[in-house]
Design a protein around this motif. Structure first.
Motif, PDB file in Angstrom:
ATOM      1  N   LYS A  37      12.012  36.995  19.632  1.00  0.00           N
ATOM      2  CA  LYS A  37      10.889  36.057  19.576  1.00  0.00           C
ATOM      3  C   LYS A  37       9.687  36.638  20.327  1.00  0.00           C
ATOM      4  CE  LYS A  37      11.655  31.649  19.465  1.00  0.00           C
ATOM      5  NZ  LYS A  37      11.009  31.289  18.177  1.00  0.00           N
ATOM      6  N   ASP A  91       9.491  34.773  15.187  1.00  0.00           N
ATOM      7  CA  ASP A  91      10.828  35.364  15.227  1.00  0.00           C
ATOM      8  C   ASP A  91      10.823  36.627  14.369  1.00  0.00           C
ATOM      9  OD1 ASP A  91      12.361  33.532  16.856  1.00  0.00           O
ATOM     10  OD2 ASP A  91      12.118  32.076  15.242  1.00  0.00           O
ATOM     11  N   ASN A  97      12.744  39.709  12.785  1.00  0.00           N
ATOM     12  CA  ASN A  97      14.087  40.172  12.453  1.00  0.00           C
ATOM     13  C   ASN A  97      14.088  41.577  11.848  1.00  0.00           C
ATOM     14  OD1 ASN A  97      13.382  39.764   9.673  1.00  0.00           O
ATOM     15  ND2 ASN A  97      13.948  37.607   9.878  1.00  0.00           N
ATOM     16  N   GLY A 135       8.996  37.153   9.239  1.00  0.00           N
ATOM     17  CA  GLY A 135       9.946  37.751  10.160  1.00  0.00           C
ATOM     18  C   GLY A 135       9.862  39.254  10.273  1.00  0.00           C
TER      19      GLY A 135
END
Length: 228
Positions: A2, A20, A22, A182
């Motif tokens: 995050k 967030d 990823n 993301g």
């Protein structure tokens, strides 16, 4: 992972943005001048750095290697930073920030991908809307400084006109659908003034001369011992 940003807009009040991440991508060999890229590839090849398999080349970095802290740790004294634009999406909008592609230069001669993966990628805490800087994108300036002999020394400086635009890099990496939520990507860097060299202090800036504002970030490196 995050991340938190202050979204600074020329039209609205500053907003807080949480993201967030990823997947993280480092876009390498992202200059517009192909002849200059080839010259640099040959220079590095003479030092033992393998040629890239494609230009540009998209290095996938573990998302847990991203940090907004002011300190990082690196094994051995051989790593150094590189200032790069960092782009990501939030609520369907493309945002712009700043990151350092901190890299282990000793390992780079063995594997560029591993040398990048080994090091944390520091990211700034401020961001801009891409739409606000797109009309004058090429005039944005990347700068960085290191510390040498106790002095703050200019290490990189150049306009984004020398690098491929982010839309081109995004399409090259993700295809016509664009950058997914993301994901975050760095967009290439400038040559080091005086050559690439390590420093335990790195400061960077993305300067907008049209709107008169900057995104800045600085960090220090704690060198961990190399043991066998």
């Amino acid at each position: 992972m995050k991340l938190f940003f202050d979204l600074i807009s020329a039209r609205t009040a500053t907003q807080s943005v949480a993201l967030d991440i990823n997947q993280c991508i480092v876009a390498g060999w992202a200059g517009r001048d192909l002849a200059a890229i080839e010259h640099h590839i040959e220079e590095l090849a003479a030092l033992g750095v393998p040629r890239p398999s494609a230009v540009p080349l998209y290095y996938r970095i573990a998302a847990n290697q991203i940090s907004q802290d002011g300190e990082l740790q690196a094994v051995g004294p051989h790593s150094s930073g590189e200032a790069e634009v960092f782009v990501f999406t939030h609520e369907g909008r493309l945002l712009v920030s700043l990151a350092s592609d901190h890299t282990d230069r000793k390992l780079e001669s063995t594997s560029v991908a591993l040398s990048k993966q080994l090091c944390v990628k520091p990211v700034a805490r401020a961001a801009w809307l891409f739409d606000e800087v797109a009309p004058h994108w090429d005039s944005l300036i990347l700068r960085s400084w290191i510390e040498e002999d106790g002095q703050r020394v200019l290490y990189q400086e150049g306009a984004l006109a020398s690098l491929r635009p982010p839309a081109e890099l995004i399409e090259g990496c993700f295809g016509a659908d664009g950058m997914p939520a993301g994901a975050g990507m760095t967009c290439g860097t400038m040559a080091a003034i005086g050559g690439i060299r390590p420093s335990t202090s790195f400061e960077m800036e993305l300067f907008d001369p049209v709107l008169g504002r900057s995104i800045r970030h600085a960090y220090r490196v704690e060198v961990l011992p190399e043991v066998a």
